[in-house]
Design a protein around this motif. Structure first.
Motif, PDB file in Angstrom:
ATOM      1  N   PRO A  37      -2.838  -9.081 -16.794  1.00  0.00           N
ATOM      2  CA  PRO A  37      -2.891  -9.394 -15.363  1.00  0.00           C
ATOM      3  C   PRO A  37      -4.287  -9.864 -14.972  1.00  0.00           C
ATOM      4  O   PRO A  37      -5.290  -9.373 -15.483  1.00  0.00           O
ATOM      5  CB  PRO A  37      -2.537  -8.076 -14.683  1.00  0.00           C
ATOM      6  N   ALA A  41      -3.927  -6.689  -8.075  1.00  0.00           N
ATOM      7  CA  ALA A  41      -2.661  -7.005  -7.403  1.00  0.00           C
ATOM      8  C   ALA A  41      -1.604  -7.426  -8.419  1.00  0.00           C
ATOM      9  O   ALA A  41      -0.431  -7.062  -8.304  1.00  0.00           O
ATOM     10  CB  ALA A  41      -2.881  -8.089  -6.356  1.00  0.00           C
ATOM     11  N   ALA A  42      -2.013  -8.195  -9.419  1.00  0.00           N
ATOM     12  CA  ALA A  42      -1.074  -8.622 -10.462  1.00  0.00           C
ATOM     13  C   ALA A  42      -0.612  -7.428 -11.297  1.00  0.00           C
ATOM     14  O   ALA A  42       0.559  -7.350 -11.691  1.00  0.00           O
ATOM     15  CB  ALA A  42      -1.718  -9.677 -11.352  1.00  0.00           C
ATOM     16  N   LEU A  44      -0.382  -4.291 -10.179  1.00  0.00           N
ATOM     17  CA  LEU A  44       0.561  -3.554  -9.337  1.00  0.00           C
ATOM     18  C   LEU A  44       1.914  -4.248  -9.274  1.00  0.00           C
ATOM     19  O   LEU A  44       2.956  -3.584  -9.306  1.00  0.00           O
ATOM     20  CB  LEU A  44      -0.001  -3.388  -7.927  1.00  0.00           C
ATOM     21  N   ALA A  45       1.915  -5.565  -9.198  1.00  0.00           N
ATOM     22  CA  ALA A  45       3.180  -6.302  -9.175  1.00  0.00           C
ATOM     23  C   ALA A  45       3.942  -6.083 -10.480  1.00  0.00           C
ATOM     24  O   ALA A  45       5.170  -5.926 -10.467  1.00  0.00           O
ATOM     25  CB  ALA A  45       2.919  -7.787  -8.947  1.00  0.00           C
ATOM     26  N   TRP A  46       3.225  -6.050 -11.589  1.00  0.00           N
ATOM     27  CA  TRP A  46       3.864  -5.819 -12.884  1.00  0.00           C
ATOM     28  C   TRP A  46       4.427  -4.400 -12.970  1.00  0.00           C
ATOM     29  O   TRP A  46       5.549  -4.195 -13.418  1.00  0.00           O
ATOM     30  CB  TRP A  46       2.860  -6.095 -14.003  1.00  0.00           C
ATOM     31  N   ASN A  48       5.373  -2.572 -10.554  1.00  0.00           N
ATOM     32  CA  ASN A  48       6.475  -2.411  -9.600  1.00  0.00           C
ATOM     33  C   ASN A  48       7.788  -2.996 -10.079  1.00  0.00           C
ATOM     34  O   ASN A  48       8.813  -2.795  -9.442  1.00  0.00           O
ATOM     35  CB  ASN A  48       6.107  -3.023  -8.248  1.00  0.00           C
ATOM     36  N   GLN A  49       7.781  -3.706 -11.192  1.00  0.00           N
ATOM     37  CA  GLN A  49       9.040  -4.182 -11.757  1.00  0.00           C
ATOM     38  C   GLN A  49       9.816  -2.972 -12.271  1.00  0.00           C
ATOM     39  O   GLN A  49       9.261  -2.087 -12.916  1.00  0.00           O
ATOM     40  CB  GLN A  49       8.787  -5.167 -12.892  1.00  0.00           C
ATOM     41  N   GLY A 111       3.522   2.269  -6.771  1.00  0.00           N
ATOM     42  CA  GLY A 111       4.791   1.652  -6.353  1.00  0.00           C
ATOM     43  C   GLY A 111       4.925   1.587  -4.853  1.00  0.00           C
ATOM     44  O   GLY A 111       5.393   0.605  -4.310  1.00  0.00           O
ATOM     45  N   GLY A 114       2.839  -1.134  -3.307  1.00  0.00           N
ATOM     46  CA  GLY A 114       3.404  -2.469  -3.508  1.00  0.00           C
ATOM     47  C   GLY A 114       4.420  -2.840  -2.436  1.00  0.00           C
ATOM     48  O   GLY A 114       4.649  -4.000  -2.174  1.00  0.00           O
ATOM     49  N   TYR A 115       5.035  -1.833  -1.805  1.00  0.00           N
ATOM     50  CA  TYR A 115       6.040  -2.092  -0.775  1.00  0.00           C
ATOM     51  C   TYR A 115       5.475  -2.021   0.635  1.00  0.00           C
ATOM     52  O   TYR A 115       6.154  -2.322   1.590  1.00  0.00           O
ATOM     53  CB  TYR A 115       7.205  -1.109  -0.902  1.00  0.00           C
TER      54      TYR A 115
END
Length: 116
Positions: A37, A41-42, A44-46, A48-49, A111, A114-115
């Motif tokens: 990443p 932020a990248a 956290l996005a990963w 959160n999958q 998680g 991220g939301y």
């Protein structure tokens, strides 16, 4: 000492958790080697999958179970003073439980951010 994780059951716990940990840590190594990443932020996005979050949440208790059985076996084999052995087992148990709760909180917090 629990008889739930002795003998064949302890061996089975060690082997099954080792297989999962090896596969998951291999996946992490490959992912971060070839698709690292770029920023937080990248990452956290990963995380959160759903498959990654489930894999991480499954990895933590399996790692702690693997470590507990290993430490327990070492203490039983090499610490002969019963009081010291029980004290060390309690210390390691506390450390493992605290570590597991801390990691679980970190994953859930990542998680939820991220939301938000």
């Amino acid at each position: 000492m629990s008889r739930q994780a002795s003998g064949l059951m302890a061996w089975l716990i060690q082997r099954t958790t080792a297989v999962y940990l090896a596969l998951f840590l291999g996946y992490l190594l490959l992912h971060f080697t070839f698709n690292a990443p770029a920023d937080h932020a990248a990452l956290l996005a990963w995380v959160n999958q759903a498959p990654v979050a489930i894999g991480l949440l499954l990895c933590v208790p399996l790692l702690l179970a693997h470590a507990w059985v290993g430490i327990r076996d070492v203490l039983i084999d090499y610490v002969h003073a019963l009081g010291l052995r029980i004290g060390l087992m309690m210390l390691f148990g506390f450390v493992f439980i605290a570590s597991g709760l801390w990691v679980f909180k970190a994953i859930v917090t990542a998680g939820l951010r991220g939301y938000a």
